[in-house]
Design an enzyme around this catalytic site. Structure first.
Site, PDB file in Angstrom:
ATOM      1  N   HIS A   1      -7.489  -3.448   4.917  1.00 11.89           N
ATOM      2  CA  HIS A   1      -6.723  -1.971   4.693  1.00 11.89           C
ATOM      3  C   HIS A   1      -7.639  -1.223   3.649  1.00 11.89           C
ATOM      4  O   HIS A   1      -7.849  -0.034   3.973  1.00 11.89           O
ATOM      5  CB  HIS A   1      -5.430  -2.021   4.216  1.00 11.89           C
ATOM      6  CG  HIS A   1      -4.760  -0.770   3.762  1.00 11.89           C
ATOM      7  ND1 HIS A   1      -5.194  -0.332   2.626  1.00 11.89           N
ATOM      8  CD2 HIS A   1      -3.961   0.119   4.444  1.00 11.89           C
ATOM      9  CE1 HIS A   1      -4.312   0.999   2.491  1.00 11.89           C
ATOM     10  NE2 HIS A   1      -4.047   1.250   3.573  1.00 11.89           N
ATOM     11  N   ASN A   2      -7.961  -1.641   2.611  1.00 13.03           N
ATOM     12  CA  ASN A   2      -8.688  -1.001   1.672  1.00 13.03           C
ATOM     13  C   ASN A   2     -10.118  -0.740   1.860  1.00 13.03           C
ATOM     14  O   ASN A   2     -10.467   0.194   1.599  1.00 13.03           O
ATOM     15  CB  ASN A   2      -8.516  -1.890   0.229  1.00 13.03           C
ATOM     16  CG  ASN A   2      -7.172  -1.552  -0.625  1.00 13.03           C
ATOM     17  OD1 ASN A   2      -6.287  -1.448   0.084  1.00 13.03           O
ATOM     18  ND2 ASN A   2      -7.172  -1.638  -1.869  1.00 13.03           N
TER      19      ASN A   2
ATOM     20  N   LYS B   1      -4.194  -6.782   3.446  1.00  4.03           N
ATOM     21  CA  LYS B   1      -4.461  -5.441   2.478  1.00  4.03           C
ATOM     22  C   LYS B   1      -5.857  -5.431   1.829  1.00  4.03           C
ATOM     23  O   LYS B   1      -6.291  -4.328   1.848  1.00  4.03           O
ATOM     24  CB  LYS B   1      -3.309  -5.901   1.267  1.00  4.03           C
ATOM     25  CG  LYS B   1      -3.578  -5.022  -0.011  1.00  4.03           C
ATOM     26  CD  LYS B   1      -2.930  -3.559   0.659  1.00  4.03           C
ATOM     27  CE  LYS B   1      -3.070  -1.957  -0.388  1.00  4.03           C
ATOM     28  NZ  LYS B   1      -3.857  -1.994  -1.383  1.00  4.03           N
TER      29      LYS B   1
ATOM     30  N   SER C   1       0.821  -1.279  -0.076  1.00  4.26           N
ATOM     31  CA  SER C   1       0.117   0.031   0.144  1.00  4.26           C
ATOM     32  C   SER C   1       0.795   1.448  -0.033  1.00  4.26           C
ATOM     33  O   SER C   1       1.991   1.302   0.565  1.00  4.26           O
ATOM     34  CB  SER C   1      -0.986   0.104   1.179  1.00  4.26           C
ATOM     35  OG  SER C   1      -1.563   1.157   1.105  1.00  4.26           O
TER      36      SER C   1
ATOM     37  N   GLU D   1      -9.816   2.029   4.044  1.00  2.34           N
ATOM     38  CA  GLU D   1      -9.446   3.144   3.358  1.00  2.34           C
ATOM     39  C   GLU D   1     -10.938   3.563   2.718  1.00  2.34           C
ATOM     40  O   GLU D   1     -11.064   4.851   2.606  1.00  2.34           O
ATOM     41  CB  GLU D   1      -8.638   2.798   2.024  1.00  2.34           C
ATOM     42  CG  GLU D   1      -8.328   3.720   0.967  1.00  2.34           C
ATOM     43  CD  GLU D   1      -7.401   2.935  -0.197  1.00  2.34           C
ATOM     44  OE1 GLU D   1      -6.443   2.533   0.357  1.00  2.34           O
ATOM     45  OE2 GLU D   1      -7.791   3.176  -1.408  1.00  2.34           O
TER      46      GLU D   1
HETATM   47  C1  6PG Z   1      -3.102   1.564  -1.572  1.00  5.03           C
HETATM   48  C2  6PG Z   1      -4.480   1.675  -2.267  1.00  5.03           C
HETATM   49  C3  6PG Z   1      -4.476   1.016  -3.941  1.00  5.03           C
HETATM   50  C4  6PG Z   1      -5.481   1.597  -4.684  1.00  5.03           C
HETATM   51  C5  6PG Z   1      -6.706   0.548  -4.582  1.00  5.03           C
HETATM   52  C6  6PG Z   1      -8.146   1.252  -4.223  1.00  5.03           C
HETATM   53  O1  6PG Z   1      -3.040   1.042  -0.597  1.00  5.03           O
HETATM   54  O2  6PG Z   1      -2.182   1.885  -2.241  1.00  5.03           O
HETATM   55  O3  6PG Z   1      -5.392   1.113  -1.665  1.00  5.03           O
HETATM   56  O4  6PG Z   1      -4.028  -0.274  -3.605  1.00  5.03           O
HETATM   57  O5  6PG Z   1      -5.822   2.681  -4.453  1.00  5.03           O
HETATM   58  O6  6PG Z   1      -6.591   0.091  -5.910  1.00  5.03           O
HETATM   59  O7  6PG Z   1      -8.681   1.535  -5.374  1.00  5.03           O
HETATM   60  P1  6PG Z   1     -10.099   1.690  -5.713  1.00  5.03           P
HETATM   61  O8  6PG Z   1     -10.679   2.893  -5.012  1.00  5.03           O
HETATM   62  O9  6PG Z   1     -10.181   2.051  -7.194  1.00  5.03           O
HETATM   63  O10 6PG Z   1     -10.782   0.366  -5.324  1.00  5.03           O
END
Ligand code: 6PG
Length: 479
Positions: free
Chosen positions: A185-186, A182, A128, A189
């Site tokens: 994590h997303n 991960k 990430s 996010e």
């Molecule tokens: C990271 C991000 C990266 C990317 C994802 C999310 O941790 O560096 O999460 O992996 O931004 O692909 O993208 P989307 O918003 O398109 O799902």
């Protein structure tokens, strides 16, 4: 010259990871399906370290010291299987294939099990930090066998982000554990960005604060408990003016958020694990709703609003900050709850303090808060069953609670959707409530489907003979 690691797939993320490795003193063999990308990289950045140019996977494999380490950075899904299919026959027992893309953890589990039968190590690595992180130091979440980490770990730790000189890279657990972490994590996010969006909307539509002014508020917020990468870049985006129109940049961008799928995967997996990840789920749904542009256009014309008028408290901006903080905390709590559930399901010994520690720098959700989260789980006196139960967080969320309730009820009155603020508050209240209406749900299930129930006052499983004299019998547990 034999290389210590090979990288195949030299789009931006792969190229930047290769450069990061070379800048850290490793000799890196480069491969890409079309040689042009390899040559562009060498032309622009060849001086940054030792690279070996290769034109085929066979050449890549031949250029590596043993055990070989080959890092794949191609699109998740079919392309990863295709590269593995070509690469695996060229490798020998003990060699390591590393998938550093955003692969689904179930794919990683499948690939790991398959390659293990051939004596190869397969390491799914969560990376990430976006393009810049890949180059300057990402947060790295490697799975795979412990043995593979002995050979690979030192390299990954060296190229990772550092927090107080500690590498943001630790072995997470076997098979798909790295990619699972991960993925979560997303999910966090997504929720993190959505709560920022809700705060922005409340300040804009509720309090009439324009983006440039809000940029200053977010900059200020970035100095306190909310301090994080995403708050920092929110200030940057809100401060930006569109060169063509002179309008705030945020006003010329279409309000439909895209998604590549990791947030959705998080929610699907949360449902499968039975982990109530409502805030993260709402953030994924919010993106989905934003993308239904036709329905939204019609609804704007047809659906009533009946918004109430609300006198905003003087503390409104601070209230929103506290609601944002509390909702963000809930997203972390829900993400961590998923990790706990997955550890049980998949037999991973996930160390929650270590996972929080490697999210402190390099990754997209990096935040001051993560140091406290790490400390909450690093305790020797038993880990909290839920992040919100850690004494420091129970106290800080109690402090935010009155403001959080005011903000959610104000948003409801004003017709401003705050799906994650409100779902997070409902989760919090659900968690702490002495009696939930689930008792009634159990009664209903027992009536229409004889699904049985437990009683608060005695052991056993029961069923009421609803269609007869409503007497109660002991039953076999079928709930
Ligand atoms: C990271 C991000 C990266 C990317 C994802 C999310 O941790 O560096 O999460 O992996 O931004 O692909 O993208 P989307 O918003 O398109 O799902």
């Amino acid at each position: 010259m034999s290389a210590q690691i090979g990288v195949t797939g030299l789009a931006v993320m792969g190229a930047n990871l290769a450069r990061n490795l070379a800048r850290n003193g490793y000799t890196v063999a480069l491969h890409n399906r079309s040689i042009e990308k390899t040559d562009v990289l060498l032309e622009k950045h060849g001086h940054e370290g030792n690279f070996v140019r290769t034109e085929s996977l066979q050449e890549l494999v031949d250029s590596l010291e043993t055990p070989r380490r080959v890092l794949i950075m191609v699109k998740a899904g079919g392309p990863v299987d295709s590269v593995i299919g070509q690469l695996a026959p060229l490798l020998e027992k003990g060699d390591i294939i590393i998938d550093a893309g955003n692969s689904h953890y179930e794919d990683t589990r499948r690939r790991e099990a398959d390659l293990a039968t051939k004596g190869l190590h397969f390491v799914g690595v969560g990376v990430s930090g976006g393009e810049e992180g890949a180059l300057l130091g990402p947060s790295i979440m490697p799975g795979g066998s412990r043995e593979s980490y002995d050979s690979l770990g030192p390299m990954l730790e060296k190229i990772s982000a550092k927090y107080n000189d500690e590498p943001c890279c630790r072995w997470i657990g076997t098979d798909g554990a790295g990619h699972f972490v991960k993925m979560v994590h997303n999910g966090i996010e997504y929720a993190d960005m959505q709560v920022i969006g809700e705060a922005y909307d409340l300040l804009r539509s509720g309090a009439g604060i324009e983006p440039a002014e809000q940029a200053k508020i977010f900059t200020e917020w970035n100095t306190g408990t909310l301090s994080s990468f995403l708050i920092e870049i929110t200030a940057e985006v809100l401060a930006h003016t569109d060169a063509t129109t002179g309008k705030p940049f945020v006003d010329v961008v279409v309000d439909s958020a895209g998604q590549k799928g990791t947030g959705r995967w998080t929610v699907v997996s949360a449902l499968e694990l039975g982990s109530p990840t409502s805030g993260i789920a709402e953030s994924v749904f919010a993106r989905g709703l934003s993308s239904q542009r036709d329905q939204r256009a019609q609804a704007q014309e047809i659906l009533a609003g009946h918004e109430g008028s609300v006198a905003l408290p003087e503390t409104f901006v601070e209230d929103v900050r506290l609601a944002l903080y509390a909702s963000k905390l809930v997203s972390y709590a829900q993400g961590i709850d998923m990790l706990t559930a997955a550890a049980k399901e998949y037999g991973w010994e996930l160390k929650l303090d270590e996972i929080a520690s490697l999210w402190r720098a390099g990754c997209i959700i990096r935040a001051e808060l993560l140091d406290d989260i790490m400390k909450a789980y690093a305790t020797a006196d038993g880990q909290p069953a839920n992040l919100l139960l850690a004494p420091a967080f129970a106290e800080s969320i109690a402090g935010a609670l009155p403001a959080w309730r005011r903000v959610v009820s104000t948003a409801v009155q004003l017709g401003i959707p705050v799906p994650v603020f409100s779902a997070s508050l409902a989760y919090y209240d659900g968690l702490r409530r002495r009696r939930l209406p689930a008792a009634l749900t159990q009664g209903l299930r027992d009536l229409f489907g004889a699904h049985t129930y437990n009683r608060v006052d005695m052991e056993g499983t029961f069923h009421t003979l609803w269609g007869e004299d409503k007497s109660e019998i002991e039953a076999v547990d079928t709930h």
